[in-house]
Scaffold this active site. Structure first.
Site, PDB file in Angstrom:
ATOM      1  CE  LYS A  96       4.739 -14.661  13.039  1.00 47.90           C
ATOM      2  NZ  LYS A  96       5.466 -13.570  13.676  1.00 47.90           N
ATOM      3  CE  LYS A 118       3.336 -12.515   9.905  1.00 47.03           C
ATOM      4  NZ  LYS A 118       4.297 -12.239  10.924  1.00 47.03           N
TER       5      LYS A 118
HETATM    6  C1  PBG Z   1       8.026 -10.776  14.031  1.00 40.62           C
HETATM    7  C2  PBG Z   1       7.260 -10.701  12.781  1.00 40.62           C
HETATM    8  C3  PBG Z   1       7.503 -11.343  11.555  1.00 40.62           C
HETATM    9  C4  PBG Z   1       6.554 -10.845  10.668  1.00 40.62           C
HETATM   10  C5  PBG Z   1       5.743  -9.957  11.366  1.00 40.62           C
HETATM   11  N1  PBG Z   1       6.193  -9.897  12.667  1.00 40.62           N
HETATM   12  C6  PBG Z   1       8.564 -12.293  11.161  1.00 40.62           C
HETATM   13  C7  PBG Z   1       8.594 -13.643  11.684  1.00 40.62           C
HETATM   14  O1  PBG Z   1       7.766 -14.067  12.489  1.00 40.62           O
HETATM   15  O2  PBG Z   1       9.544 -14.331  11.320  1.00 40.62           O
HETATM   16  C8  PBG Z   1       6.435 -11.187   9.219  1.00 40.62           C
HETATM   17  C9  PBG Z   1       5.845 -10.133   8.341  1.00 40.62           C
HETATM   18  C10 PBG Z   1       6.067 -10.340   6.890  1.00 40.62           C
HETATM   19  O3  PBG Z   1       6.642 -11.345   6.432  1.00 40.62           O
HETATM   20  O4  PBG Z   1       5.643  -9.456   6.131  1.00 40.62           O
HETATM   21  N2  PBG Z   1       7.995 -11.986  14.682  1.00 40.62           N
END
Ligand code: PBG
Length: 327
Positions: A194, A247
């Site tokens: 991520k 992601k």
């Molecule tokens: C929680 C989380 C996030 C997303 C999924 N889980 C936000 C982040 O990490 O700031 C993003 C999902 C999206 O942008 O569609 N940490």
């Protein structure tokens, strides 16, 4: 002309094009992310994500019904609590928003598969994904809370948990906690690779989870790095992740391909809020063909090696598959 190789031979008709298609998809591999919030009778459109809504528990059923009818088998739930505090205590409260949503959703649609996002940023007053010590996110202190959140989701009915916080060691901590409580068979899908990404912008509006100070770069990955992503994926598999996720999806297809190669667990790709927002905005201007762009983005992720695809366009993609436009 002495050409022996003529790739165009296999492009001559729709029938033969379909016969030789390399990437085949199925609706069962789609996961639809949904936002649930405290309150009653709420269905509120997210301004930067046209067509996506925040639902109160009493209204969420209508959307779940549309998801089920479209043939999408799984949803990923995100909770937006009324009350936030330093340590995100609503995230593991028995009557927290996700816990209540799960119980109701399971009652209404027991055949859908429910995955929960396990993180603290929607629940903390400072918007970071863990507890703070000074202005630092304290990794090891956060692990105990994350595993508590995961357990409370599973006890409320989650079929799978998906930690998205990027703390080191959280998969192991969650696995140990779930096993200890007798949930040995509940899978973990780790947001393993991520990146710290501007593509999450609209989500943070939706979940009201932008950090109050600083950013997430001390826990989410630097987008210049690829080998580090491999390391993260392998670590999570070693800690017991059953599925690993990359992601965002669109700008990270090299990572989907790499993770697919170096691991032997299923690989998921999450096409995030910013990807959705860009498509919606350009389509609204009449500058792109929305349906075809959605299809190319999805097929691109699968072609790169994803077996599972999380997208706000899940219902649309399911329809395109039904209509034989893709898949
Ligand atoms: C929680 C989380 C996030 C997303 C999924 N889980 C936000 C982040 O990490 O700031 C993003 C999902 C999206 O942008 O569609 N940490």
């Amino acid at each position: 002309m002495e050409l022996v190789q003529r790739p165009r031979r296999l492009r001559g008709s729709e029938t033969v094009r379909r016969m030789v298609r390399e990437t085949r998809m199925d609706k069962s591999s789609l996961i639809y992310p949904m936002f649930v919030m405290d309150g009653q009778n709420i269905q509120e459109e997210i301004p930067s994500m046209e067509g996506q809504y925040r639902y109160s528990v009493d209204r969420m059923g209508y959307e779940l019904e549309r998801v089920a009818k479209a043939g999408v088998g799984s949803v990923m739930l995100f909770g937006i609590p009324d009350v936030k505090d330093e340590c995100g205590s609503q995230a593991y409260a028995e009557d927290g928003i996700v816990q209540r949503a799960l119980r109701e959703a399971k009652r209404l649609f027991p055949d859908l598969y429910y995955i929960t996002d396990v993180c603290m940023c929607e629940y903390t007053s400072h918007g970071h994904c863990g507890v703070l010590r000074g202005s630092e996110v304290d990794n090891d202190a956060t692990l105990e809370l994350l595993s508590r959140i995961a357990l409370s989701h599973v006890e409320a009915g989650a079929d799978m948990v998906a930690p998205s916080d990027m703390m080191d060691g959280r998969v192991r901590a969650i696995r140990e906690k779930l096993d200890w409580a007798g949930h040995k068979n509940t899978p973990i899908m780790s947001y393993a690779v991520k990146y710290a990404s501007a593509f999450y912008g609209p989500f943070r509006d939706a979940a009201d989870s932008a950090p109050a100070f600083g950013d997430r770069r001390s826990y989410q990955m630097d987008f210049h790095n690829s080998r580090e992503g491999v390391r993260e994926a392998l670590l999570d598999v070693g800690e017991g992740a059953d599925i690993v996720m990359v992601k965002p999806a669109m700008a990270y297809q090299d990572m989907i391909a790499k993770v697919r190669e170096v691991t032997n667990v299923p690989v998921a790709a999450y096409s995030v809020s910013g990807e959705y927002a860009m498509v919606k905005a350009a389509a609204k201007m009449g500058w792109i063909d929305e349906d075809r762009i959605i299809s190319e983005m999805a097929v691109g992720a699968y072609r790169a090696g994803a077996q599972i695809y999380l997208t706000y366009f899940a219902k649309e993609l399911a329809r395109f598959m039904d209509e034989g436009r893709i898949g």
